[in-house]
Enzyme design. Structure first.
Site, PDB file in Angstrom:
ATOM      1  N   HIS A  98      -8.082  38.405  20.568  1.00 48.43           N
ATOM      2  CA  HIS A  98      -8.116  37.321  19.772  1.00 48.43           C
ATOM      3  C   HIS A  98      -9.372  36.527  20.099  1.00 48.43           C
ATOM      4  O   HIS A  98      -9.487  35.430  20.207  1.00 48.43           O
ATOM      5  CB  HIS A  98      -6.865  36.542  20.016  1.00 48.43           C
ATOM      6  CG  HIS A  98      -5.686  36.836  19.564  1.00 48.43           C
ATOM      7  ND1 HIS A  98      -5.202  36.513  18.385  1.00 48.43           N
ATOM      8  CD2 HIS A  98      -4.814  37.827  20.258  1.00 48.43           C
ATOM      9  CE1 HIS A  98      -3.919  37.058  18.146  1.00 48.43           C
ATOM     10  NE2 HIS A  98      -3.871  37.818  19.147  1.00 48.43           N
ATOM     11  N   ASN A 112       1.579  34.033  16.079  1.00 46.17           N
ATOM     12  CA  ASN A 112       0.921  34.708  15.101  1.00 46.17           C
ATOM     13  C   ASN A 112       1.255  34.462  13.870  1.00 46.17           C
ATOM     14  O   ASN A 112       2.361  33.506  13.555  1.00 46.17           O
ATOM     15  CB  ASN A 112       0.949  36.280  15.110  1.00 46.17           C
ATOM     16  CG  ASN A 112      -0.072  36.938  16.167  1.00 46.17           C
ATOM     17  OD1 ASN A 112      -0.887  36.274  16.708  1.00 46.17           O
ATOM     18  ND2 ASN A 112       0.425  38.023  16.693  1.00 46.17           N
TER      19      ASN A 112
HETATM   20 FE1  HDE Z   1      -1.524  37.808  23.275  1.00 49.99          FE
HETATM   21  N1  HDE Z   1      -2.865  37.462  24.582  1.00 49.99           N
HETATM   22  N2  HDE Z   1      -0.691  38.981  24.218  1.00 49.99           N
HETATM   23  N3  HDE Z   1      -0.147  38.091  21.917  1.00 49.99           N
HETATM   24  N4  HDE Z   1      -2.212  36.384  22.114  1.00 49.99           N
HETATM   25  C1  HDE Z   1      -4.076  36.761  24.352  1.00 49.99           C
HETATM   26  O1  HDE Z   1      -4.875  35.572  26.233  1.00 49.99           O
HETATM   27  C2  HDE Z   1      -0.861  39.218  25.564  1.00 49.99           C
HETATM   28  C3  HDE Z   1       1.018  38.798  22.013  1.00 49.99           C
HETATM   29  C4  HDE Z   1      -1.595  35.843  20.997  1.00 49.99           C
HETATM   30  O2  HDE Z   1      -6.248  31.558  20.569  1.00 49.99           O
HETATM   31  C5  HDE Z   1      -4.798  36.761  25.860  1.00 49.99           C
HETATM   32  O3  HDE Z   1      -6.334  33.661  26.609  1.00 49.99           O
HETATM   33  C6  HDE Z   1       0.042  40.082  26.323  1.00 49.99           C
HETATM   34  C7  HDE Z   1       1.926  38.439  21.051  1.00 49.99           C
HETATM   35  C8  HDE Z   1      -2.593  34.764  20.551  1.00 49.99           C
HETATM   36  O4  HDE Z   1      -6.503  31.548  22.887  1.00 49.99           O
HETATM   37  C9  HDE Z   1      -3.995  37.742  26.607  1.00 49.99           C
HETATM   38  C10 HDE Z   1       0.960  40.656  25.441  1.00 49.99           C
HETATM   39  C11 HDE Z   1       1.636  37.375  20.244  1.00 49.99           C
HETATM   40  C12 HDE Z   1      -3.823  34.821  21.356  1.00 49.99           C
HETATM   41  C13 HDE Z   1      -2.949  38.047  25.904  1.00 49.99           C
HETATM   42  C14 HDE Z   1       0.699  39.879  23.809  1.00 49.99           C
HETATM   43  C15 HDE Z   1       0.247  37.167  20.747  1.00 49.99           C
HETATM   44  C16 HDE Z   1      -3.569  35.847  22.307  1.00 49.99           C
HETATM   45  C17 HDE Z   1      -6.304  37.041  25.640  1.00 49.99           C
HETATM   46  C18 HDE Z   1       2.003  41.673  25.166  1.00 49.99           C
HETATM   47  C19 HDE Z   1       2.382  36.865  18.897  1.00 49.99           C
HETATM   48  C20 HDE Z   1      -4.945  34.005  21.446  1.00 49.99           C
HETATM   49  C21 HDE Z   1      -7.021  35.954  26.185  1.00 49.99           C
HETATM   50  C22 HDE Z   1       2.918  41.351  26.044  1.00 49.99           C
HETATM   51  C23 HDE Z   1       3.528  36.337  19.309  1.00 49.99           C
HETATM   52  C24 HDE Z   1      -4.793  32.578  22.013  1.00 49.99           C
HETATM   53  C25 HDE Z   1      -5.894  34.862  26.325  1.00 49.99           C
HETATM   54  C26 HDE Z   1      -5.974  31.738  22.001  1.00 49.99           C
HETATM   55  C27 HDE Z   1      -4.242  35.852  23.400  1.00 49.99           C
HETATM   56  C28 HDE Z   1      -1.991  38.763  26.378  1.00 49.99           C
HETATM   57  C29 HDE Z   1       1.191  40.057  22.867  1.00 49.99           C
HETATM   58  C30 HDE Z   1      -0.652  36.260  20.194  1.00 49.99           C
HETATM   59  C31 HDE Z   1      -5.149  38.780  27.027  1.00 49.99           C
HETATM   60  C32 HDE Z   1       0.096  40.770  27.821  1.00 49.99           C
HETATM   61  C33 HDE Z   1       3.477  39.341  20.723  1.00 49.99           C
HETATM   62  C34 HDE Z   1      -2.604  33.956  19.381  1.00 49.99           C
HETATM   63  O5  HDE Z   1      -3.888  36.991  27.857  1.00 49.99           O
END
Ligand code: HDE
Length: 487
Positions: free
Chosen positions: A56, A130
């Site tokens: 993202h 999302n």
């Molecule tokens: Fe993320 N995700 N994610 N994700 N995600 C990040 O956080 C993570 C998942 C989503 O505008 C990170 O600050 C794990 C689902 C958005 O700053 C990170 C898992 C959904 C954004 C991270 C998921 C999301 C992130 C990258 C699996 C939708 C942007 C940097 C368990 C429901 C937020 C950060 C923003 C960002 C981890 C799966 C949506 C790496 C461990 C499912 C919208 O921490």
């Protein structure tokens, strides 16, 4: 004392006399180490970039407000910001793509992040979803591997369709979201013409301590509009920041985008008997079983003053709840409860909550101290330990989570259900004939570059199990046959 208006200064506030010429010994003499402004500018320039989000990375943000439109919501949750019709809460949202780097194109086929921060009177509530109601996988442990396949081949540094489809065809739980991704909604026309979802199931608890399961739906008041893939590719080349620019300009021109927030509410006990595992984020709840109830309206009406300060430094965490809203046992959500704040500590430091866009509206009052960039007074002369007899901050028992039973052996436990086909097939069968046509074409276009037929055949098998006609059409488009044993 320089009292000229708008004087140029160093970071320490000292007036700068000449910002065009380094201090040298005469015309051809060496530059002098004492040119402090020169050294400071070059050294700070080297340190302008912080680690981009590992997923993202490319995003656009805006401020606005959320207004409750339904007086009934307090029946289900004691969350103060949802307590009465007309109550308004400031909020910030960041939209994003998933796989691309910071400078990548907006109009790609990819889910869109829909991360909302509510600055409530009980602290920040982050709903980090999302534009899709489901996700590719349902156990956090697979997430780094999944994202590796969405990024670049470790040798060539190129995007690699073999990696993408090898992972998806070996993770059949991904079929539902892969279908959604390859449908028309995979390439939104703008960030304003798409819906947002919390995706996971969450828990709401009301004043009486009753718990309910809940799923969030943000429905765009602008309606849904998508881009034709060929046009999207053209725009990606001509203006990679097309969505970012559209959002900024629409707010600048006073054309404020808005979404209606609805929730599906499931009675607590239903979770034990519902036909789908309500904590499996690759599955939806039928709106026939749990109709959507309106909660409120989100309006975006203010652009960030500074992109880096407010969008790049924004820190959202699904673990930031407020009383009345709690986690569910959804394994993806459970993993995210750790992942996000860990990412923020890495990208922004231990005191990232002091950055204005992340700072709660209400007073922060705890015993955490020190750490890099402690800029909010660091607790002043207040006690930094508890328990204490010197009038330090005390716990609020009303904020206690609703106790819940846990049982079962500690083990690496797989989900019970492996029906990854019914809901994906239902999604296909819901489509009009031209939507189906475009879906099949999107699959064929995306799978054609895969070099190994075994990967394509594995994926065709999953699609065929979801819907035989759909499977036949993709196989035909790829010049392959549905594997014999599958029919
Ligand atoms: Fe993320 N995700 N994610 N994700 N995600 C990040 O956080 C993570 C998942 C989503 O505008 C990170 O600050 C794990 C689902 C958005 O700053 C990170 C898992 C959904 C954004 C991270 C998921 C999301 C992130 C990258 C699996 C939708 C942007 C940097 C368990 C429901 C937020 C950060 C923003 C960002 C981890 C799966 C949506 C790496 C461990 C499912 C919208 O921490």
């Amino acid at each position: 004392m320089s009292n000229k208006r708008n004087t140029l200064t160093t970071a320490a506030g000292a007036p700068v006399s000449d910002n065009q010429n380094s201090i040298t010994a005469g015309h051809n003499g060496p530059t002098l180490l004492q040119d402090f402004n020169l050294l400071e500018k070059l050294a700070h320039f080297n340190r302008e970039r912080i680690p981009e989000r590992v997923v993202h990375a490319k995003g656009a943000g805006a401020f606005g407000y959320f207004e409750v439109t339904n007086d009934e919501i307090s029946k289900y949750t004691k969350a103060d910001f949802l307590s009465e019709k007309g109550k308004r809460t400031d909020m910030f949202i960041r939209f994003s793509t998933v796989a691309g780097e910071l400078g990548s194109a907006d109009t790609v086929r990819d889910p869109r992040g829909f991360a909302v921060k509510f600055y409530t009177e009980e602290g920040n509530y982050d709903l980090v979803g999302n534009n899709t109601p489901i996700f590719f996988i349902r156990d956090a442990i697979k997430f780094p591997d999944f994202i590796h396949t969405q990024k670049r081949n470790p040798q060539t540094h190129l995007k690699d369709k073999d990696m993408v489809w090898d992972f998806w065809s070996l993770s059949p739980e991904s079929l539902h979201q892969v279908t959604y991704l390859h449908s028309d909604r995979g390439i939104p026309a703008t960030l304003r013409h798409m819906n947002g979802y919390g995706s996971h199931t969450f828990k709401w608890v009301n004043e009486e301590g009753e718990a309910f399961w809940v799923k969030y739906h943000f429905i765009s008041e602008q309606g849904i509009k998508n881009l034709d893939p060929a046009l999207a590719d053209k725009i990606a080349g001509e203006n990679p920041d097309y969505h970012t620019e559209d959002l900024f300009n629409s707010i600048e021109e006073g054309d404020y985008p808005a979404w209606r927030l609805y929730v599906q509410i499931m009675p607590y006990e239903d979770a034990k008997t519902y036909k789908w595992d309500p904590f499996d984020v690759t599955k939806i709840w039928s709106k026939k079983d749990y109709p959507r109830i309106e909660v409120g309206r989100m309006v975006l009406n203010r652009n960030p003053e500074n992109y880096f300060a407010e969008v790049e430094q924004a820190a959202f965490s699904p673990g930031q709840f407020v009383p009345g809203i709690e986690a569910s046992p959804d394994k993806m959500l459970q993993g995210r409860l750790f992942g996000y704040s860990d990412a923020h500590r890495y990208r922004l430091g231990a005191n990232h909550h002091s950055i204005p866009v992340n700072r709660p509206k209400n007073e922060v009052n705890n015993y955490q101290r020190d750490g890099f960039m402690s800029v909010d007074g660091n607790g002043g002369n207040k006690p930094n330990y508890e328990p204490n007899s010197v009038n330090g901050p005390t716990e609020d028992s009303d904020a206690k989570i609703k106790p819940f039973e846990v049982y079962g052996e500690a083990d690496s436990v797989a989900y019970d259900s492996d029906d990854h086909y019914t809901q994906a097939g239902d999604l296909y069968r819901l489509m009009s004939s031209d939507e189906k046509e475009r879906l099949v074409q999107a699959f064929v276009d995306h799978m054609t570059p895969v070099t190994k037929d075994e990967i394509k055949l594995r994926q065709i098998e999953h699609i065929y199990k979801a819907d035989s006609e759909w499977g036949e059409r993709v196989a035909q488009g790829l010049g392959l046959q549905v594997p014999e044993g599958v029919k």
